[in-house]
Design a protein around this motif. Structure first.
Motif, PDB file in Angstrom:
ATOM      1  N   LEU A  48       0.833  -1.199   0.000  1.00 40.98           N
ATOM      2  CA  LEU A  48       0.000   0.000   0.000  1.00 40.98           C
ATOM      3  C   LEU A  48       0.873   1.256   0.000  1.00 40.98           C
ATOM      4  O   LEU A  48       0.638   2.189  -0.786  1.00 40.98           O
ATOM      5  CB  LEU A  48      -0.921  -0.003   1.214  1.00 40.98           C
ATOM      6  N   GLU A  77       1.066   4.127  -2.905  1.00 38.48           N
ATOM      7  CA  GLU A  77       0.650   5.477  -2.518  1.00 38.48           C
ATOM      8  C   GLU A  77       1.713   6.530  -2.809  1.00 38.48           C
ATOM      9  O   GLU A  77       1.399   7.726  -2.870  1.00 38.48           O
ATOM     10  CB  GLU A  77       0.344   5.519  -1.018  1.00 38.48           C
ATOM     11  N   LYS A  92      -5.236   6.214   0.005  1.00 40.11           N
ATOM     12  CA  LYS A  92      -5.474   4.809   0.339  1.00 40.11           C
ATOM     13  C   LYS A  92      -6.518   4.198  -0.580  1.00 40.11           C
ATOM     14  O   LYS A  92      -6.342   3.073  -1.067  1.00 40.11           O
ATOM     15  CB  LYS A  92      -5.921   4.689   1.795  1.00 40.11           C
ATOM     16  N   ALA A 136      -4.947   3.725  -4.052  1.00 38.28           N
ATOM     17  CA  ALA A 136      -3.905   2.690  -4.037  1.00 38.28           C
ATOM     18  C   ALA A 136      -4.515   1.298  -3.943  1.00 38.28           C
ATOM     19  O   ALA A 136      -4.093   0.364  -4.637  1.00 38.28           O
ATOM     20  CB  ALA A 136      -2.933   2.930  -2.889  1.00 38.28           C
ATOM     21  N   LEU A 137      -5.518   1.133  -3.091  1.00 36.95           N
ATOM     22  CA  LEU A 137      -6.177  -0.173  -2.969  1.00 36.95           C
ATOM     23  C   LEU A 137      -6.901  -0.537  -4.260  1.00 36.95           C
ATOM     24  O   LEU A 137      -6.898  -1.705  -4.674  1.00 36.95           O
ATOM     25  CB  LEU A 137      -7.159  -0.159  -1.797  1.00 36.95           C
ATOM     26  N   LYS A 158      -4.877  -6.881  -4.073  1.00 39.95           N
ATOM     27  CA  LYS A 158      -5.469  -6.092  -2.996  1.00 39.95           C
ATOM     28  C   LYS A 158      -5.374  -6.817  -1.651  1.00 39.95           C
ATOM     29  O   LYS A 158      -5.141  -6.185  -0.618  1.00 39.95           O
ATOM     30  CB  LYS A 158      -6.931  -5.784  -3.319  1.00 39.95           C
ATOM     31  N   TRP A 165      -2.020  -6.245   0.517  1.00 44.46           N
ATOM     32  CA  TRP A 165      -1.553  -4.871   0.651  1.00 44.46           C
ATOM     33  C   TRP A 165      -0.648  -4.661   1.859  1.00 44.46           C
ATOM     34  O   TRP A 165       0.182  -3.760   1.871  1.00 44.46           O
ATOM     35  CB  TRP A 165      -2.726  -3.901   0.698  1.00 44.46           C
TER      36      TRP A 165
END
Length: 271
Positions: free
Chosen positions: A118, A122, A136, A139-140, A149, A152
């Motif tokens: 993550l 980011e 967040k 990024a997810l 996912k 992460w």
């Protein structure tokens, strides 16, 4: 705005040049000699294309990549990225262009080993000043697009090479860039995993993402839809994958004939 939304909008627009190089020269001085790393290159790439720039070491493809990626500026000529002239921008202006408009995929992934996935994805959003919650979420979403996912929280070294490259792809996607620039994206992977990464790039292109891939390997270049071959700082071929395949076959046949007519020439030259 998400990457998928941006891609749909791109498909709905009339195609126009995303990348336009006009008579680009990049000249280095070594001693009393001038080296033309780019020698009058003109090139236009439209939104939604998947283009491979291929060439041997020293051909000028890396110089071309640096200019397209706003990592360097030409000695002369003009470079328009999405209609904006970036040819002679200063370093801080180029950094802003890279952050807003270009997603990079590197051969060696360039992931931060102490950050989880993550945090790695980011990172460009952090530089762009995106608020924490939005970083967040984006990024997810990007990790979900590459099928990671659920991992992460993992660190890069807990993943396979192919998974690490997918993280770097997610990082490139997170900023919703106009252009994805992939520098030898399969160079650190075995052939099977490399093929999977290339198939994923093709999938992203099918969703409307513009991809420019730099490679020395013609077989990898054939995974794109258009091939630009560079030699001695010049573009010597620009056409479809089918036409490039035909060129490769002619070159192979010519080499076979030469070997028959001049047997042992290669061995002699190597001595």
């Amino acid at each position: 705005m998400g990457a998928a939304t941006s891609a749909r909008e791109q498909r709905g627009q009339e195609k126009r040049p995303l990348i336009e190089l006009r008579d680009i020269y990049k000249i280095y001085k070594m001693g009393g000699e001038e080296i033309h790393a780019s020698d009058g290159v003109s090139l236009s790439i439209s939104q939604g294309e998947f283009v491979a720039i291929v060439g041997k070491s020293g051909s000028g493809k890396s110089t071309l990549m640096n200019i397209i990626g706003a990592l360097d500026v030409p000695t002369s000529g003009q470079y328009f990225l999405n209609g904006k002239d970036v040819s002679h921008m200063k370093d801080d202006e180029l950094a802003g262009i890279r952050n807003r408009m270009i997603g990079f995929i590197f051969q060696q992934y360039n992931l931060l080993p102490r950050e989880n996935l993550l945090g790695n994805v980011e990172l460009p959003l952090l530089y762009a000043g995106v608020p924490a919650e939005e970083r967040k979420r984006r990024a997810l979403a990007a990790l979900a697009r590459v099928g990671l996912k659920d991992k992460w929280r993992n660190k890069p070294m807990q993943l396979s090479g192919g998974q690490q490259q997918r993280v770097s792809i997610a990082r490139a996607l997170a900023g919703d860039p106009s252009l994805i620039l992939a520098d030898e994206p399969t160079g650190a992977l075995d052939s099977r995993t490399g093929h999977q990464v290339l198939e994923f790039l093709r999938q992203l292109n099918g969703e409307g993402n513009t991809i420019v891939m730099i490679t020395h390997d013609s077989s990898i270049a054939m995974m794109a839809k258009r091939v630009v071959r560079v030699s001695d700082g010049k573009i010597v071929f620009d056409g479809s994958v089918d036409d490039y395949g035909a060129l490769l076959r002619r070159e192979e046949e010519s080499a076979d004939v030469s070997a028959v007519i001049h047997p042992g020439t290669e061995e002699h030259l190597e001595q």
